[in-house]
Design a protein around this motif. Structure first.
Motif, PDB file in Angstrom:
ATOM      1  N   ALA A  22     113.392  13.355   3.303  1.00 44.39           N
ATOM      2  CA  ALA A  22     113.816  14.728   3.583  1.00 44.39           C
ATOM      3  C   ALA A  22     112.654  15.557   4.121  1.00 44.39           C
ATOM      4  O   ALA A  22     112.819  16.342   5.072  1.00 44.39           O
ATOM      5  CB  ALA A  22     114.392  15.369   2.324  1.00 44.39           C
ATOM      6  N   VAL A  23     111.483  15.385   3.542  1.00 42.09           N
ATOM      7  CA  VAL A  23     110.307  16.141   3.982  1.00 42.09           C
ATOM      8  C   VAL A  23     109.912  15.729   5.392  1.00 42.09           C
ATOM      9  O   VAL A  23     109.618  16.584   6.241  1.00 42.09           O
ATOM     10  CB  VAL A  23     109.122  15.950   2.996  1.00 42.09           C
ATOM     11  N   LEU A  24     109.930  14.434   5.678  1.00 41.90           N
ATOM     12  CA  LEU A  24     109.587  13.966   7.025  1.00 41.90           C
ATOM     13  C   LEU A  24     110.588  14.494   8.058  1.00 41.90           C
ATOM     14  O   LEU A  24     110.189  14.932   9.143  1.00 41.90           O
ATOM     15  CB  LEU A  24     109.547  12.438   7.062  1.00 41.90           C
ATOM     16  N   ARG A  25     111.875  14.467   7.734  1.00 41.07           N
ATOM     17  CA  ARG A  25     112.881  14.992   8.652  1.00 41.07           C
ATOM     18  C   ARG A  25     112.644  16.466   8.939  1.00 41.07           C
ATOM     19  O   ARG A  25     112.713  16.927  10.080  1.00 41.07           O
ATOM     20  CB  ARG A  25     114.294  14.796   8.084  1.00 41.07           C
ATOM     21  N   ARG A  26     112.336  17.214   7.909  1.00 51.36           N
ATOM     22  CA  ARG A  26     112.123  18.652   8.086  1.00 51.36           C
ATOM     23  C   ARG A  26     110.884  18.918   8.942  1.00 51.36           C
ATOM     24  O   ARG A  26     110.902  19.765   9.835  1.00 51.36           O
ATOM     25  CB  ARG A  26     111.976  19.341   6.727  1.00 51.36           C
ATOM     26  N   LEU A  27     109.802  18.206   8.646  1.00 49.58           N
ATOM     27  CA  LEU A  27     108.574  18.370   9.439  1.00 49.58           C
ATOM     28  C   LEU A  27     108.813  18.005  10.904  1.00 49.58           C
ATOM     29  O   LEU A  27     108.395  18.730  11.821  1.00 49.58           O
ATOM     30  CB  LEU A  27     107.440  17.522   8.875  1.00 49.58           C
ATOM     31  N   LEU A  28     109.448  16.889  11.136  1.00 44.37           N
ATOM     32  CA  LEU A  28     109.726  16.488  12.513  1.00 44.37           C
ATOM     33  C   LEU A  28     110.642  17.493  13.205  1.00 44.37           C
ATOM     34  O   LEU A  28     110.457  17.798  14.385  1.00 44.37           O
ATOM     35  CB  LEU A  28     110.353  15.094  12.549  1.00 44.37           C
ATOM     36  N   GLY A  29     111.601  18.014  12.478  1.00 42.93           N
ATOM     37  CA  GLY A  29     112.486  19.029  13.046  1.00 42.93           C
ATOM     38  C   GLY A  29     111.721  20.275  13.441  1.00 42.93           C
ATOM     39  O   GLY A  29     111.944  20.849  14.510  1.00 42.93           O
ATOM     40  N   LEU A  30     110.809  20.726  12.600  1.00 40.82           N
ATOM     41  CA  LEU A  30     110.032  21.927  12.909  1.00 40.82           C
ATOM     42  C   LEU A  30     109.080  21.696  14.077  1.00 40.82           C
ATOM     43  O   LEU A  30     108.855  22.585  14.897  1.00 40.82           O
ATOM     44  CB  LEU A  30     109.259  22.398  11.679  1.00 40.82           C
ATOM     45  N   VAL A  31     108.514  20.508  14.143  1.00 42.47           N
ATOM     46  CA  VAL A  31     107.551  20.215  15.200  1.00 42.47           C
ATOM     47  C   VAL A  31     108.263  19.971  16.532  1.00 42.47           C
ATOM     48  O   VAL A  31     107.809  20.435  17.576  1.00 42.47           O
ATOM     49  CB  VAL A  31     106.683  19.000  14.814  1.00 42.47           C
ATOM     50  N   CYS A  32     109.351  19.269  16.519  1.00 42.64           N
ATOM     51  CA  CYS A  32     110.038  18.888  17.762  1.00 42.64           C
ATOM     52  C   CYS A  32     110.962  19.981  18.296  1.00 42.64           C
ATOM     53  O   CYS A  32     111.179  20.061  19.512  1.00 42.64           O
ATOM     54  CB  CYS A  32     110.837  17.610  17.541  1.00 42.64           C
ATOM     55  N   ASN A  33     111.534  20.788  17.493  1.00 40.08           N
ATOM     56  CA  ASN A  33     112.472  21.827  17.928  1.00 40.08           C
ATOM     57  C   ASN A  33     111.769  23.176  18.007  1.00 40.08           C
ATOM     58  O   ASN A  33     112.030  24.082  17.223  1.00 40.08           O
ATOM     59  CB  ASN A  33     113.668  21.916  16.983  1.00 40.08           C
ATOM     60  N   VAL A  34     110.898  23.302  18.971  1.00 34.00           N
ATOM     61  CA  VAL A  34     110.139  24.537  19.149  1.00 34.00           C
ATOM     62  C   VAL A  34     110.927  25.463  20.057  1.00 34.00           C
ATOM     63  O   VAL A  34     111.360  25.079  21.147  1.00 34.00           O
ATOM     64  CB  VAL A  34     108.753  24.244  19.754  1.00 34.00           C
ATOM     65  N   LYS A  35     111.130  26.687  19.622  1.00 37.31           N
ATOM     66  CA  LYS A  35     111.802  27.696  20.430  1.00 37.31           C
ATOM     67  C   LYS A  35     110.712  28.561  21.061  1.00 37.31           C
ATOM     68  O   LYS A  35     109.906  29.142  20.351  1.00 37.31           O
ATOM     69  CB  LYS A  35     112.712  28.568  19.573  1.00 37.31           C
ATOM     70  N   ALA A  36     110.737  28.645  22.357  1.00 38.11           N
ATOM     71  CA  ALA A  36     109.738  29.446  23.052  1.00 38.11           C
ATOM     72  C   ALA A  36     110.189  30.899  23.040  1.00 38.11           C
ATOM     73  O   ALA A  36     111.166  31.281  23.662  1.00 38.11           O
ATOM     74  CB  ALA A  36     109.559  28.954  24.476  1.00 38.11           C
ATOM     75  N   GLU A  37     109.506  31.734  22.361  1.00 35.60           N
ATOM     76  CA  GLU A  37     109.809  33.171  22.315  1.00 35.60           C
ATOM     77  C   GLU A  37     108.519  33.931  22.081  1.00 35.60           C
ATOM     78  O   GLU A  37     107.540  33.396  21.550  1.00 35.60           O
ATOM     79  CB  GLU A  37     110.848  33.498  21.241  1.00 35.60           C
ATOM     80  N   LEU A  38     108.517  35.178  22.463  1.00 42.86           N
ATOM     81  CA  LEU A  38     107.327  36.006  22.329  1.00 42.86           C
ATOM     82  C   LEU A  38     107.207  36.487  20.889  1.00 42.86           C
ATOM     83  O   LEU A  38     108.197  36.720  20.193  1.00 42.86           O
ATOM     84  CB  LEU A  38     107.407  37.208  23.265  1.00 42.86           C
ATOM     85  N   HIS A  39     105.974  36.657  20.507  1.00 41.49           N
ATOM     86  CA  HIS A  39     105.707  37.176  19.167  1.00 41.49           C
ATOM     87  C   HIS A  39     106.167  38.619  19.112  1.00 41.49           C
ATOM     88  O   HIS A  39     106.032  39.370  20.094  1.00 41.49           O
ATOM     89  CB  HIS A  39     104.203  37.059  18.869  1.00 41.49           C
TER      90      HIS A  39
END
Length: 119
Positions: free
Chosen positions: A94-111
């Motif tokens: 579960a932790v690996l899936r979550r980490l990979l999801g956060l790293v791979c699914n990057v949304k490009a948006e301005l701060h």
């Protein structure tokens, strides 16, 4: 005059006997002191051995208690380690899936604090 020299001889003999008695009394006293000293040494040694036995018993008891405590600590440590390993095994995917999801699914948006400094 012979009676006087005889009296002197008797006094000398009496003095000699008295000196012998005093010498014998001193020898008896020395023997009694030596005997008392030996008895005291025996009592001291007996007391020391008794206290040593008591100390050894207390030490065995204390070390036995420490041995039990150390075995209890080791058992608890093994149990905790097994729990951590079990939890790691369960949550790893579960932790690996979550980490990979956060790293791979990057949304490009301005701060939100970004301000455009244009013309």
């Amino acid at each position: 005059m012979t009676s006087q020299s005889q009296g002197i001889q008797q006094l000398l003999q009496a003095e000699k006997r008295a000196a012998e008695r005093v010498s014998e009394a001193r020898k008896r006293k020395a023997r009694r002191l030596k005997q008392a000293k030996e008895e005291a040494q025996g009592e001291i040694e007996q007391y020391r051995l008794e206290r040593e036995r008591e100390f050894q018993m207390q030490q065995r008891t204390a070390l036995g208690t420490q041995g039990n405590l150390s075995s209890e600590v080791e058992a608890r440590t093994r149990q905790t380690l097994q729990m951590v390993q079990s939890s790691h095994g369960k949550n790893k995917e579960a932790v690996l899936r979550r980490l990979l999801g956060l790293v791979c699914n990057v949304k490009a948006e301005l701060h939100p604090n970004y301000r455009f400094a244009g013309n």
